[in-house]
Scaffold this motif. Structure first.
Motif, PDB file in Angstrom:
ATOM      1  N   PHE A 165      31.624  10.576 -15.529  1.00  0.00           N
ATOM      2  CA  PHE A 165      31.340  11.226 -14.517  1.00  0.00           C
ATOM      3  C   PHE A 165      30.377  12.664 -15.099  1.00  0.00           C
ATOM      4  N   HIS A 192      28.225   4.249  -8.516  1.00  0.00           N
ATOM      5  CA  HIS A 192      29.361   4.379  -7.733  1.00  0.00           C
ATOM      6  C   HIS A 192      30.611   3.666  -7.987  1.00  0.00           C
ATOM      7  N   GLN A 193      30.527   2.648  -9.062  1.00  0.00           N
ATOM      8  CA  GLN A 193      31.746   1.827  -9.077  1.00  0.00           C
ATOM      9  C   GLN A 193      32.348   2.330 -10.591  1.00  0.00           C
ATOM     10  N   LEU A 194      32.008   3.295 -11.126  1.00  0.00           N
ATOM     11  CA  LEU A 194      32.622   3.857 -12.390  1.00  0.00           C
ATOM     12  C   LEU A 194      34.006   4.293 -12.083  1.00  0.00           C
ATOM     13  N   PHE A 195      34.877   4.180 -12.960  1.00  0.00           N
ATOM     14  CA  PHE A 195      35.980   4.666 -12.853  1.00  0.00           C
ATOM     15  C   PHE A 195      37.073   5.150 -13.892  1.00  0.00           C
ATOM     16  N   ASP A 220      34.864   1.775 -19.567  1.00  0.00           N
ATOM     17  CA  ASP A 220      34.398   1.338 -18.172  1.00  0.00           C
ATOM     18  C   ASP A 220      33.669   0.166 -18.628  1.00  0.00           C
ATOM     19  N   VAL A 221      32.852   0.252 -19.681  1.00  0.00           N
ATOM     20  CA  VAL A 221      32.186  -0.987 -19.852  1.00  0.00           C
ATOM     21  C   VAL A 221      32.882  -2.221 -20.190  1.00  0.00           C
TER      22      VAL A 221
END
Lengths: 275, 282
Positions: free
Chosen positions: B142, B94-97, B104-105
């Motif tokens: 996503f 849920h914190q991926l953006f 992201d990583v």
């Protein structure tokens, strides 16, 4: 940090005020607000104070909690007081400095205006502090019921309100969680200039938006799965109905408003004598 | 590199109607390179405890020492602590953006001040470690499946190259295969890098298979602390806390009650099979 925000600020306690029907509390709050605008002299404000103190005492909500709501409006309060203090023209001049002057009438208006605003906020916070958001929307739906005849979608409005209210704590918690998760990944939400701070919000806002939409989708799905189709023919698990204490409360509220009206009328007659 | 927790108390929403005493006098010592399972029922305080370890929550009272230094001390840098103690939250996906998996990583290492190249190198290493192939580097996080998203999120913390890795319910909501894969990868990582891993969970089965030390929490207190088989001997007490010993423990206990002389310390299917075989052979 975010946990301290008390939006939809229900304060759980067992008191007669908590137990009252939400409609009674809504109506009483409106009556109280009207009474504050009806009130004119010291006598009127004294009665309003007594009424408010009694309700606060009966609600068993700590006074500290109630005054919390005042912090948010302190600026508005100050501006109102200052404007009234200097702008209202009276006969007796109390103080003068250049073009600034304070008169007896200005002072009186400023003080009464401040009291009026403070009581207004305390009065309405008592309602939200003692009523759960769900009860509140239930009460509102019932009170606005007659508007259905003129095609106002009362049930839908109430449903939207209760969902919105229900989601406030959920989204706050979610924000808190994502903030912590990103902080654990080295994100910094506090330092930097305005642009850096705004940029730092991206890792918070994107997941939050996605989560809000996900939750909305889930909720819509769950509602459909349970055959929700709006207000027509829908029954309630806990239908609202008046108990004797609610009727008594109505009596007290209307009696109070009547008293305030009489006082204000008398004030009109005797004027200066009652101040 | 060790963490020492001394008399830590934490109270949520102190002196309000919602006050909760979440942690009560916690004393723990976590040495290097251990694989620890932190077990407890919902609301037992396990998530609250791990958030103390990288300074996200400040204890109401008590001290926490990281490598002998007080983390609440004046000259202690929380940023440094967070780079050394990596915390993977529940449902970390849920914190991926970011727009793609790789960036992201990269978020973590970049925040620690790594250059773009260095961050990408670390990110790629972390992604391979959790079994995400190069073909995913440029896809949107996503569009991935639930299990893949979670791996990317775990890689996001791994890329910071922590010395202590804390995972809060890393397998919640995953199917059995996804669960085993993630736990196997964590175990491999722990062995290869020799880092400390703290696995927060409420599943005894998960924990029994991997960890060498088990800490059981209940109502904000540490109730048991020891090697798994030792802890599982307290089956009754565990049940009272809303937890359960692994199914094999129950099976072996039942066999023993029927008169079979088997080793009741067996916790996994393999161990149980061995124990039964041994007993059959006499």
């Amino acid at each position: 940090m975010l946990r301290d925000i008390t939006l939809g600020q229900y304060y759980p306690a067992k008191s007669i005020i908590h137990q009252l029907d939400p409609r009674v509390k809504l109506v009483t709050t409106i009556l109280y607000i009207i009474s504050l605008f009806v009130a004119k002299g010291i006598a009127g404000y004294a009665v309003a104070t007594v009424f408010l103190v009694m309700v606060v005492k009966m609600s068993k909500v700590p006074f500290r909690y109630i005054t919390k709501g005042l912090k948010a409006v302190i600026m508005i309060l100050m501006i109102t007081v200052i404007f009234n203090l200097f702008m209202v023209n009276g006969e007796v001049e109390l103080w003068r400095f250049g073009f600034l002057r304070i008169t007896d009438k200005g002072l009186r208006t400023a003080v009464f205006m401040a009291i009026r605003l403070i009581y207004l906020i305390i009065g309405s916070s008592i309602m939200t502090l003692t009523t759960t958001p769900n009860d509140l929307t239930d009460g509102l739906e019932k009170l606005l019921g007659p508007l259905k005849k003129v095609r106002v979608p009362v049930h839908e409005i109430a449903m939207i309100m209760s969902i919105a209210l229900r989601f406030i704590p959920i989204l706050l918690e979610e924000t808190d969680k994502i903030m912590k998760a990103q902080t654990a990944r080295g994100a910094d939400f506090e330092s930097g200039n305005l642009i850096q701070k705004a940029k730092a919000m991206v890792p918070l806002l994107v997941p939050l938006f996605i989560s809000a939409f996900r939750r909305a989708n889930d909720l819509a799905m769950a509602m459909e799965a349970r055959c929700y189709h709006g207000g027509d023919g829908r029954t309630k698990m806990k239908p609202l109905h008046y108990e004797s204490r609610d009727k008594m409360a109505y009596g007290v509220s209307w009696g109070y408003l009547l008293l305030m009206a009489v006082l204000s009328f008398a004030q009109g007659f005797y004027g200066v004598m009652l101040l | 590199m060790s963490i020492k927790i001394k008399d830590v108390n934490y109270i949520y929403a102190e002196s309000t109607a919602y006050e909760i005493h979440a942690l009560k006098d916690i004393n723990l010592e976590i040495p290097d390179g251990q694989f620890i399972g932190l077990i407890g029922h919902t609301g037992s305080g396990k998530s609250t405890l791990v958030q103390h370890l990288n300074g996200l929550i400040k204890a109401t009272s008590g001290r926490i020492y990281f490598n002998g230094r007080d983390i609440y001390g004046e000259n202690f840098s929380m940023r440094e602590l967070r780079s050394k103690v990596g915390l993977v939250f529940q449902y970390p996906e849920h914190q991926l953006f970011e727009v793609d998996v790789l960036s992201d990583v990269c978020f973590g290492p970049k925040n620690l001040g790594a250059s773009k190249e260095e961050a990408e190198r670390r990110a790629k290493e972390a992604l391979r470690m959790v079994g995400m192939g190069e073909e995913y580097d440029k896809s949107s996080p996503f569009e991935l499946s639930g299990g893949q998203k979670r791996r990317v999120a775990i890689a996001g913390v791994l890329a910071m190259e922590p010395e202590v890795l804390i995972l809060d319910e890393p397998t919640a909501g995953l199917d059995p295969r996804g669960r085993d894969e993630i736990l196997d990868q964590i175990e491999r990582l722990q062995k290869e890098r020799g880092i400390t891993v703290i696995l927060v969970s409420h599943s005894m089965e998960d924990v029994a298979r991997y960890v060498d030390r088990m800490i059981v929490m209940n109502q904000g207190q540490v109730r048991f602390d020891g090697v798994p088989r030792e802890v599982f001997r307290h089956g009754k007490e565990l049940e009272e806390m809303g937890l359960a010993a692994p199914q094999m423990t129950y099976l072996m206990q039942a066999l023993k009650d029927k008169g079979a002389d088997v080793d009741t310390d067996a916790t996994t299917i393999e161990e149980a099979a061995d124990a039964i075989e041994q007993w059959l052979k006499g």
